[in-house]
Design a protein around this motif. Structure first.
Motif, short mmCIF file in Angstrom:
data_model
loop_
_atom_site.label_atom_id
_atom_site.label_comp_id
_atom_site.label_asym_id
_atom_site.label_seq_id
_atom_site.Cartn_x
_atom_site.Cartn_y
_atom_site.Cartn_z
N ARG A 79 0.82 -1.21 0.00
CA ARG A 79 0.00 0.00 0.00
C ARG A 79 0.86 1.26 0.00
O ARG A 79 0.43 2.32 -0.44
N PHE A 80 2.07 1.14 0.53
CA PHE A 80 2.96 2.29 0.64
C PHE A 80 4.06 2.30 -0.40
O PHE A 80 4.89 3.20 -0.43
N GLY A 81 4.10 1.27 -1.24
CA GLY A 81 5.13 1.22 -2.27
C GLY A 81 6.41 0.54 -1.84
O GLY A 81 7.45 0.73 -2.46
N PHE A 82 6.36 -0.26 -0.75
CA PHE A 82 7.58 -0.91 -0.23
C PHE A 82 7.71 -2.35 -0.69
O PHE A 82 8.63 -3.04 -0.29
N GLU A 83 6.72 -2.85 -1.47
CA GLU A 83 6.65 -4.29 -1.68
C GLU A 83 7.74 -4.85 -2.57
O GLU A 83 8.01 -6.05 -2.56
N VAL A 84 8.40 -4.00 -3.35
CA VAL A 84 9.41 -4.49 -4.28
C VAL A 84 10.73 -4.68 -3.54
O VAL A 84 11.30 -3.73 -3.01
N THR A 85 11.21 -5.93 -3.48
CA THR A 85 12.52 -6.21 -2.89
C THR A 85 13.42 -6.77 -3.99
O THR A 85 12.96 -7.45 -4.90
N ARG A 86 14.67 -6.45 -3.88
CA ARG A 86 15.63 -6.85 -4.91
C ARG A 86 16.79 -7.63 -4.29
O ARG A 86 17.19 -7.37 -3.16
N ASN A 87 17.31 -8.58 -5.05
CA ASN A 87 18.47 -9.36 -4.61
C ASN A 87 19.78 -8.72 -5.05
O ASN A 87 20.85 -9.19 -4.67
N SER A 88 19.70 -7.69 -5.87
CA SER A 88 20.89 -7.01 -6.36
C SER A 88 20.98 -5.62 -5.75
O SER A 88 20.01 -4.85 -5.79
N PRO A 89 22.13 -5.23 -5.19
CA PRO A 89 22.26 -3.88 -4.64
C PRO A 89 22.19 -2.80 -5.71
O PRO A 89 21.90 -1.64 -5.40
N ARG A 90 22.42 -3.16 -6.96
CA ARG A 90 22.35 -2.18 -8.05
C ARG A 90 20.94 -1.67 -8.26
O ARG A 90 20.73 -0.60 -8.82
N GLN A 91 19.94 -2.46 -7.84
CA GLN A 91 18.54 -2.11 -8.08
C GLN A 91 17.81 -1.71 -6.80
O GLN A 91 16.59 -1.52 -6.83
#
Length: 232
Positions: A79-91
Motif C-alpha cells: 500500500r505504501f510502495g515498499f513491496e518491491v525487494t531486490r536481490n541485487s544492490p544495483r537495483q
C-alpha cells in the motif's frame, strides 16, 4: 519559495504535522533559497522516490521473519510502495538490516552498501542490529551497524512488531520527501568526499541525526486493526 511539509495519506496525527527535527532539516537544505522550477521538480522527484522505495533482501536473523510478515496480506506494505525487494544492490534504494550482523558478515554488508547507487538509505531493525542485542557481550557480533554504515532510521525491538516496521518506513518516507535531490542527494562525489565514507544524502543534507522510532501511536495500531477486520 516556501517548502511544503511532507504529507502522507491516512496519517492525521499531530506528530506528522509539526516536527522540529524535520523543520530544521528543511531549513538547512534550503539555506541559500531555491527557485520555483528546481523546488517544484525536487518535490515531484522526491514524491515518486518516497513512494517506491525498493529494499535489498537482507534478513540475517529472526527480525527477517517480521519483515516477511509485513509483506503478507495481514499488513500488506505494498500500500505504501515498499513491496518491491531486490536481490541485487544495483537495483535497491535501501538496506533494511533485519537481524544480527556478525563480524564475518560485516565485510559483505559493507560491500553491498558500497555497491548501491546514490541516494541510498539504511534502516536498522531490531536490537541486534542497533546495539548487538542479547549478544552485546559476545565476541562475534557487531555492536551496532552504525560502526560500518550511516543509519537513517532505527526501529528498536526484539523483534519489533510489523506495525513498528511500517511506522519506521513512513519516517523514512518523510525524510526522502524533504531532500534536495537536484545537485544534492544525487551529486557526484569528489575524492575528499569519497574518503569520508558517507553517502551523498548524508553529505548533501549536512546532518547526522537519524530518526528513532520510540513508540508507535495507538491510533495507528487501531487503524490497522480496523482495516484488517474490514477485510475479513
Amino acid at each position: 519559495m516556501e517548502v511544503r511539509k511532507p504529507h502522507i495519506k491516512s496519517i492525521p496525527y499531530e506528530e506528522f504535522k509539526d516536527n522540529e527535527s524535520l523543520e530544521r532539516i528543511v531549513e538547512e537544505l534550503h539555506e541559500g533559497g531555491v527557485n520555483v522550477v528546481t523546488g517544484s521538480l525536487d518535490q515531484l522527484i522526491n514524491w515518486g522516490r518516497s513512494n517506491s522505495l525498493w529494499s535489498l533482501t537482507f534478513g540475517t536473523s529472526c527480525c527477517g521473519i517480521e519483515f516477511m510478515a509485513v509483506g503478507c496480506a495481514r499488513y500488506d506494505f505494498s500500500r505504501f510502495g515498499f513491496e518491491v525487494t531486490r536481490n541485487s544492490p544495483r537495483q535497491a534504494d535501501l538496506i533494511m538490516t533485519a537481524g544480527t550482523i556478525t563480524h564475518k558478515m560485516a565485510p559483505a554488508f559493507k560491500r553491498l552498501y558500497d555497491e548501491m547507487a546514490e541516494p541510498k538509505y539504511v534502516v536498522a531493525v531490531g536490537g541486534c542490529t542497533i546495539s548487538g542485542g542479547p549478544f552485546k557481550s559476545s565476541y562475534h557480533v557487531v555492536k551496532g551497524i552504525e560502526e560500518i554504515v550511516p543509519v537513517d532510521v532505527y526501529i528498536p525491538g526484539c523483534p519489533p512488531r510489523p506495525e513498528a516496521i511500517l511506522y519506521g518506513m513512513m519516517q523514512l518516507q518523510r525524510k526522502v520527501k524533504i531532500e534536495k535531490f537536484l545537485g544534492g542527494a544525487n551529486h557526484k562525489q569528489t575524492a575528499e568526499e569519497r574518503e569520508l565514507g558517507l553517502s551523498n544524502e548524508a553529505l548533501a543534507s549536512g546532518w547526522k541525526q537519524p530518526i528513532v522510532v520510540t513508540d508507535v501511536p495507538e491510533e495507528f495500531t487501531e487503524q490497522l486493526k480496523k482495516e484488517q477486520e474490514g477485510a475479513k
